[in-house]
Design a protein around this motif. Structure first.
Motif, PDB file in Angstrom:
ATOM      1  N   ASN A  11       0.790  -1.356  -0.121  1.00 11.93           N
ATOM      2  CA  ASN A  11      -0.115   0.067  -0.065  1.00 11.93           C
ATOM      3  C   ASN A  11       0.947   1.262  -0.085  1.00 11.93           C
ATOM      4  O   ASN A  11       0.595   2.161   0.786  1.00 11.93           O
ATOM      5  CB  ASN A  11      -0.871  -0.011   1.224  1.00 11.93           C
ATOM      6  N   GLY A  12       1.904   1.153  -0.868  1.00 16.81           N
ATOM      7  CA  GLY A  12       2.835   2.391  -0.810  1.00 16.81           C
ATOM      8  C   GLY A  12       2.591   3.465  -1.795  1.00 16.81           C
ATOM      9  O   GLY A  12       1.162   3.421  -2.289  1.00 16.81           O
ATOM     10  N   PRO A  13       3.302   4.143  -2.058  1.00 12.62           N
ATOM     11  CA  PRO A  13       2.962   5.401  -3.041  1.00 12.62           C
ATOM     12  C   PRO A  13       2.774   4.749  -4.286  1.00 12.62           C
ATOM     13  O   PRO A  13       3.135   3.589  -4.753  1.00 12.62           O
ATOM     14  CB  PRO A  13       4.305   6.243  -3.024  1.00 12.62           C
ATOM     15  N   SER A  14       2.107   5.584  -4.982  1.00 12.62           N
ATOM     16  CA  SER A  14       1.693   5.289  -6.358  1.00 12.62           C
ATOM     17  C   SER A  14       1.239   6.533  -7.333  1.00 12.62           C
ATOM     18  O   SER A  14       1.016   7.716  -6.830  1.00 12.62           O
ATOM     19  CB  SER A  14       0.392   4.094  -6.368  1.00 12.62           C
ATOM     20  N   LEU A  15       1.109   6.029  -8.641  1.00  9.81           N
ATOM     21  CA  LEU A  15       0.742   7.058  -9.669  1.00  9.81           C
ATOM     22  C   LEU A  15      -0.095   6.224 -10.452  1.00  9.81           C
ATOM     23  O   LEU A  15      -0.269   4.970 -10.823  1.00  9.81           O
ATOM     24  CB  LEU A  15       1.927   7.748 -10.380  1.00  9.81           C
ATOM     25  N   VAL A  16      -1.253   7.147 -11.040  1.00  4.09           N
ATOM     26  CA  VAL A  16      -2.272   6.619 -11.973  1.00  4.09           C
ATOM     27  C   VAL A  16      -2.261   7.480 -12.986  1.00  4.09           C
ATOM     28  O   VAL A  16      -2.634   8.459 -12.890  1.00  4.09           O
ATOM     29  CB  VAL A  16      -3.689   6.110 -11.032  1.00  4.09           C
ATOM     30  N   LYS A  25       8.195  -4.394  -5.241  1.00  5.69           N
ATOM     31  CA  LYS A  25       8.178  -5.172  -4.269  1.00  5.69           C
ATOM     32  C   LYS A  25       8.255  -4.618  -2.894  1.00  5.69           C
ATOM     33  O   LYS A  25       7.781  -5.227  -1.751  1.00  5.69           O
ATOM     34  CB  LYS A  25       8.783  -6.573  -4.317  1.00  5.69           C
ATOM     35  N   HIS A  26       9.066  -3.512  -2.761  1.00  6.81           N
ATOM     36  CA  HIS A  26       9.614  -2.875  -1.667  1.00  6.81           C
ATOM     37  C   HIS A  26       9.757  -1.461  -1.989  1.00  6.81           C
ATOM     38  O   HIS A  26      10.309  -1.209  -3.272  1.00  6.81           O
ATOM     39  CB  HIS A  26      10.925  -3.605  -1.001  1.00  6.81           C
ATOM     40  N   ILE A  27       9.800  -0.570  -0.986  1.00  5.93           N
ATOM     41  CA  ILE A  27      10.345   0.835  -1.353  1.00  5.93           C
ATOM     42  C   ILE A  27      11.719   1.198  -1.729  1.00  5.93           C
ATOM     43  O   ILE A  27      11.959   1.934  -2.453  1.00  5.93           O
ATOM     44  CB  ILE A  27       9.774   1.683   0.129  1.00  5.93           C
ATOM     45  N   ALA A  28      12.674   0.360  -0.965  1.00  6.63           N
ATOM     46  CA  ALA A  28      13.943   0.248  -1.334  1.00  6.63           C
ATOM     47  C   ALA A  28      14.207  -0.037  -2.863  1.00  6.63           C
ATOM     48  O   ALA A  28      15.023   0.521  -3.558  1.00  6.63           O
ATOM     49  CB  ALA A  28      14.794  -0.739  -0.277  1.00  6.63           C
ATOM     50  N   HIS A  29      13.324  -0.911  -3.279  1.00  5.45           N
ATOM     51  CA  HIS A  29      13.473  -1.221  -4.904  1.00  5.45           C
ATOM     52  C   HIS A  29      12.993  -0.062  -5.652  1.00  5.45           C
ATOM     53  O   HIS A  29      13.753   0.405  -6.690  1.00  5.45           O
ATOM     54  CB  HIS A  29      12.817  -2.334  -5.525  1.00  5.45           C
TER      55      HIS A  29
END
Length: 181
Positions: A59-64, A91-95
Motif C-alpha cells: 500500500n505504498g506510494p503510487s501514480l495512476v 516489491k519494496h520501497i527500497a527497490h
C-alpha cells in the motif's frame, strides 16, 4: 543504538522521495503526451480509458495515468477511478528508490525480480518506452543514460532543451493548479 533510530528515518525519507517522484512522473507523463509526437504515437495504440498504475507494494506510494484518447494522458494522482488495466508494482520501497533515484535501470530491476507486471506485457513494454522517452528528455544525459536501457541516439541538445522546457513548464503549471484547488 543510533543505527536503530536512523533506519526508520531512512525508510521514511525514501517513502517521501518515491511519493514525490511519482507525483512528478505523473504530471510529466501528462505533459509529455501533450508536447511530443512520438509519445502520442506510442500512446495511441492503448485503448481509450486505459488505466496505468505504478506503485510500491502493498500500500505504498503510487501514480495512476489514464489514456484519454489521441495519445493524451491524464494524471489521476495516487488513486484509480476504477480497476487498472496495467500495474507495475515494486516489491519494496527500497527497490522503487533504486529505480527512481536512477541507481538502477528499470530493465535491471525487472531482471532482478524487484518488480511485478500485472496486465498485458505488450502494454507494459509500450509504457516503458514512454517512460524512457520522458526520462531522456527531462534528465541530464549522464543521468538519463543510467536510467534508460538505451539513450536515443537521435536526441540532440536543441530538441532536448526545447522539449524539456515545455514539459517542465506544464508540470509546474499543473502543480500550481493543484495547489490552488
Amino acid at each position: 543504538m543510533l543505527a536503530s533510530r536512523m533506519q526508520p528515518m531512512a525508510l521514511h525519507a525514501r517513502r517521501l522521495y518515491v511519493n514525490l517522484m511519482f507525483q512528478v512522473m505523473g504530471n510529466a507523463l501528462q505533459a509529455i503526451s501533450e508536447v511530443d509526437g512520438k509519445v502520442q504515437d506510442e500512446a495511441k495504440a492503448l485503448p481509450d480509458g486505459f488505466l496505468f498504475e505504478m506503485m510500491v507494494m502493498p500500500n505504498g506510494p503510487s501514480l495512476v495515468i489514464e489514456h484519454k484518447g489521441q495519445g493524451r494522458f491524464h494524471y489521476h494522482g495516487s488513486s484509480a477511478p476504477r480497476a487498472v488495466d496495467l500495474s507495475i508494482q515494486f516489491k519494496h520501497i527500497a527497490h522503487a528508490f533504486l529505480v527512481l533515484s536512477f541507481q538502477e535501470k528499470t530493465s535491471v530491476a525487472f531482471a532482478n525480480d524487484r518488480m511485478i507486471v500485472d496486465g498485458d506485457i505488450g502494454y507494459a513494454v509500450r509504457m516503458t518506452r514512454v517512460l524512457n522517452r520522458l526520462e531522456a528528455f527531462i534528465l541530464p544525459r549522464l543521468v538519463a543514460q543510467r536510467a534508460v536501457k538505451e539513450y536515443p541516439s537521435n536526441l540532440h541538445l536543441p530538441e532536448k532543451i526545447m522539449s524539456a522546457s515545455r514539459i517542465y513548464l506544464k508540470v509546474a503549471s499543473q502543480f500550481v493548479e493543484t495547489a490552488r484547488a
